[in-house]
Design a protein around this motif. Structure first.
Motif, mmCIF file in Angstrom:
data_model
loop_
_atom_site.group_PDB
_atom_site.id
_atom_site.type_symbol
_atom_site.label_atom_id
_atom_site.label_comp_id
_atom_site.label_asym_id
_atom_site.label_seq_id
_atom_site.Cartn_x
_atom_site.Cartn_y
_atom_site.Cartn_z
ATOM 1 N N ALA A 1 0.828 -1.205 0.000
ATOM 2 C CA ALA A 1 0.000 0.000 0.000
ATOM 3 C C ALA A 1 0.865 1.259 0.000
ATOM 4 O O ALA A 1 0.585 2.221 -0.720
ATOM 5 N N ARG A 2 1.923 1.247 0.789
ATOM 6 C CA ARG A 2 2.822 2.407 0.806
ATOM 7 C C ARG A 2 3.535 2.573 -0.537
ATOM 8 O O ARG A 2 3.736 3.700 -1.011
ATOM 9 N N GLU A 3 3.888 1.472 -1.175
ATOM 10 C CA GLU A 3 4.536 1.540 -2.482
ATOM 11 C C GLU A 3 3.576 2.109 -3.525
ATOM 12 O O GLU A 3 3.978 2.888 -4.401
ATOM 13 N N ALA A 4 2.296 1.723 -3.453
ATOM 14 C CA ALA A 4 1.304 2.246 -4.391
ATOM 15 C C ALA A 4 1.125 3.756 -4.206
ATOM 16 O O ALA A 4 1.007 4.502 -5.183
ATOM 17 N N LEU A 5 1.117 4.213 -2.964
ATOM 18 C CA LEU A 5 1.020 5.653 -2.700
ATOM 19 C C LEU A 5 2.251 6.381 -3.250
ATOM 20 O O LEU A 5 2.134 7.466 -3.839
ATOM 21 N N HIS A 6 3.406 5.779 -3.077
ATOM 22 C CA HIS A 6 4.633 6.367 -3.622
ATOM 23 C C HIS A 6 4.575 6.425 -5.146
ATOM 24 O O HIS A 6 5.024 7.400 -5.763
ATOM 25 N N ARG A 7 4.005 5.406 -5.729
ATOM 26 C CA ARG A 7 3.947 5.304 -7.189
ATOM 27 C C ARG A 7 3.150 6.447 -7.807
ATOM 28 O O ARG A 7 3.446 6.887 -8.923
ATOM 29 N N VAL A 8 2.132 6.935 -7.099
ATOM 30 C CA VAL A 8 1.325 8.037 -7.629
ATOM 31 C C VAL A 8 1.703 9.380 -6.992
ATOM 32 O O VAL A 8 1.026 10.387 -7.201
ATOM 33 N N GLY A 9 2.779 9.371 -6.209
ATOM 34 C CA GLY A 9 3.326 10.625 -5.707
ATOM 35 C C GLY A 9 2.670 11.216 -4.474
ATOM 36 O O GLY A 9 2.808 12.417 -4.218
ATOM 37 N N VAL A 10 1.961 10.394 -3.691
ATOM 38 C CA VAL A 10 1.297 10.943 -2.497
ATOM 39 C C VAL A 10 1.632 10.125 -1.245
ATOM 40 O O VAL A 10 0.806 9.986 -0.340
ATOM 41 N N SER A 11 2.840 9.603 -1.164
ATOM 42 C CA SER A 11 3.224 8.805 0.006
ATOM 43 C C SER A 11 3.175 9.625 1.291
ATOM 44 O O SER A 11 2.975 9.071 2.374
ATOM 45 N N HIS A 12 3.326 10.945 1.170
ATOM 46 C CA HIS A 12 3.297 11.805 2.352
ATOM 47 C C HIS A 12 1.905 11.893 2.981
ATOM 48 O O HIS A 12 1.756 12.396 4.106
ATOM 49 N N LEU A 13 0.893 11.395 2.296
ATOM 50 C CA LEU A 13 -0.474 11.455 2.813
ATOM 51 C C LEU A 13 -0.873 10.208 3.594
ATOM 52 O O LEU A 13 -1.992 10.127 4.091
ATOM 53 N N ALA A 14 -0.005 9.235 3.726
ATOM 54 C CA ALA A 14 -0.363 7.920 4.255
ATOM 55 C C ALA A 14 -1.114 7.969 5.579
ATOM 56 O O ALA A 14 -2.069 7.209 5.789
ATOM 57 N N ASP A 15 -0.717 8.856 6.473
ATOM 58 C CA ASP A 15 -1.332 8.891 7.799
ATOM 59 C C ASP A 15 -2.421 9.940 7.934
ATOM 60 O O ASP A 15 -2.987 10.122 9.014
ATOM 61 N N ARG A 16 -2.741 10.622 6.845
ATOM 62 C CA ARG A 16 -3.781 11.648 6.870
ATOM 63 C C ARG A 16 -5.164 11.023 6.894
ATOM 64 O O ARG A 16 -5.377 9.899 6.447
ATOM 65 N N ASP A 17 -6.139 11.789 7.393
ATOM 66 C CA ASP A 17 -7.537 11.379 7.359
ATOM 67 C C ASP A 17 -8.041 11.537 5.922
ATOM 68 O O ASP A 17 -7.970 12.629 5.345
ATOM 69 N N TYR A 18 -8.562 10.456 5.341
ATOM 70 C CA TYR A 18 -9.002 10.481 3.949
ATOM 71 C C TYR A 18 -10.071 11.550 3.719
ATOM 72 O O TYR A 18 -10.094 12.201 2.670
ATOM 73 N N THR A 19 -10.970 11.748 4.696
ATOM 74 C CA THR A 19 -12.062 12.698 4.507
ATOM 75 C C THR A 19 -11.572 14.141 4.470
ATOM 76 O O THR A 19 -12.301 15.032 4.037
ATOM 77 N N GLY A 20 -10.340 14.390 4.915
ATOM 78 C CA GLY A 20 -9.812 15.745 4.928
ATOM 79 C C GLY A 20 -9.008 16.102 3.695
ATOM 80 O O GLY A 20 -8.445 17.201 3.612
ATOM 81 N N LEU A 21 -8.949 15.202 2.710
ATOM 82 C CA LEU A 21 -8.155 15.447 1.517
ATOM 83 C C LEU A 21 -8.916 16.285 0.499
ATOM 84 O O LEU A 21 -10.153 16.322 0.487
ATOM 85 N N SER A 22 -8.177 16.916 -0.387
ATOM 86 C CA SER A 22 -8.792 17.617 -1.510
ATOM 87 C C SER A 22 -9.273 16.608 -2.542
ATOM 88 O O SER A 22 -8.933 15.414 -2.490
ATOM 89 N N GLY A 23 -10.060 17.079 -3.507
ATOM 90 C CA GLY A 23 -10.566 16.189 -4.542
ATOM 91 C C GLY A 23 -9.455 15.542 -5.338
ATOM 92 O O GLY A 23 -9.509 14.341 -5.646
ATOM 93 N N GLY A 24 -8.432 16.308 -5.686
ATOM 94 C CA GLY A 24 -7.314 15.760 -6.442
ATOM 95 C C GLY A 24 -6.539 14.732 -5.650
ATOM 96 O O GLY A 24 -6.132 13.690 -6.186
ATOM 97 N N GLU A 25 -6.338 14.992 -4.356
ATOM 98 C CA GLU A 25 -5.629 14.035 -3.501
ATOM 99 C C GLU A 25 -6.425 12.744 -3.356
ATOM 100 O O GLU A 25 -5.868 11.649 -3.422
ATOM 101 N N ARG A 26 -7.733 12.868 -3.195
ATOM 102 C CA ARG A 26 -8.567 11.665 -3.091
ATOM 103 C C ARG A 26 -8.467 10.821 -4.363
ATOM 104 O O ARG A 26 -8.383 9.597 -4.307
ATOM 105 N N GLN A 27 -8.463 11.492 -5.506
ATOM 106 C CA GLN A 27 -8.420 10.754 -6.763
ATOM 107 C C GLN A 27 -7.120 9.965 -6.881
ATOM 108 O O GLN A 27 -7.105 8.818 -7.315
ATOM 109 N N LEU A 28 -6.012 10.561 -6.473
ATOM 110 C CA LEU A 28 -4.731 9.866 -6.534
ATOM 111 C C LEU A 28 -4.694 8.702 -5.547
ATOM 112 O O LEU A 28 -4.120 7.646 -5.833
ATOM 113 N N VAL A 29 -5.323 8.872 -4.390
ATOM 114 C CA VAL A 29 -5.394 7.779 -3.415
ATOM 115 C C VAL A 29 -6.217 6.615 -3.980
ATOM 116 O O VAL A 29 -5.856 5.442 -3.822
#
Length: 251
Positions: free
Chosen positions: A107-135
């Protein structure tokens, strides 16, 4: 990677056909874009290709796993980004088991692959639309798919997030995945897709190389509004853009 033969779909035995006798092929290393007006069946087509919806007739063959990214996604409870991506490992986790350390690393590798590994511990509901799409793209990738199918992945995003999502999709294709996406923006297809399909009507789907297919005449016919195309010099390359003439109304 994904090939559909003679797909047909309607919601009831006597209902109107949504689409009929459609054959498409999404090749490894390429982006395949599907365009058409609202309610023309793009999402239904995509779900048939992803194996979520069973077509009335025809078949879909794949040479590997298929990951699916919906147009919109909401959650009832608060989950971390990492947990959302881990949900994509569901088919590899045995019943009554929990994700392993290897699943979390994937899962961490997949987040890294799309460039958002820094979001791993963030609350999903607090993300922007673009960040959610990448997740959500990361969640699809973590199932080790060879084809990824996305329903309007850049819808409702600002220009910067559109560029980010399209850049990721182009990079995934360059890595060898087959990418299939729907879009309401011909410019997006012209920017990233080698092949496209125009869903003009239930019995009229036109498929071909994107730059040859997305002409002023065909786009104007399909959308019912005058559309012109133009080649524009940008700092990075010459881009072909589409411009609808809203001032002349619709036909």
């Amino acid at each position: 990677m994904l090939e559909a033969s003679s797909l047909s779909f309607r919601y009831s035995a006597k209902g109107p056909w949504i689409f009929r006798d459609v054959s498409v092929r999404a090749a490894a290393g390429q982006v395949f874009a599907v365009l058409g007006p609202n309610a023309r069946g793009k999402t239904t087509m995509l779900k048939c290709l992803a194996g979520i919806t069973r077509p009335v007739a025809g078949s879909v063959a794949t040479t590997g796993g298929v990951g699916y990214v919906p147009q919109s996604h909401s959650v009832v409870f608060s989950f971390s980004v990492l947990d959302i991506v881990l949900m994509g490992r569901a088919r590899t986790v045995k019943i009554y088991s929990t994700p392993t350390a290897a699943d979390r690393e994937a899962a961490r590798e997949a987040l890294h692959r799309v460039g958002v590994s820094h979001l791993a511990d963030r609350d999903y509901t607090g993300l922007s639309g673009g960040e959610r799409q990448l997740v959500l793209i990361a969640r699809a990738l973590v199932c080790d798919c060879d084809t990824i199918v996305l329903d309007e992945p850049a819808a409702a995003l600002d220009l910067r997030n559109q560029a980010q999502v399209l850049t990721v999709l182009r990079a995934l294709a360059d890595e060898g995945l087959a990418v299939v996406m729907t879009t309401h923006h011909p410019d997006h297809a012209l920017h990233v897709a080698e092949q496209s399909m125009l869903m003009v009507s239930a019995d009229d789907q036109r498929i071909g190389p994107t730059r040859e297919l997305l002409t002023s005449a065909l786009l104007s016919e399909m959308y019912g509004v005058p559309i012109v195309t133009a080649d524009v010099e940008t700092p990075s390359a010459t881009r072909r853009l589409t411009v609808p003439d809203f001032g002349r109304g619709i036909s």
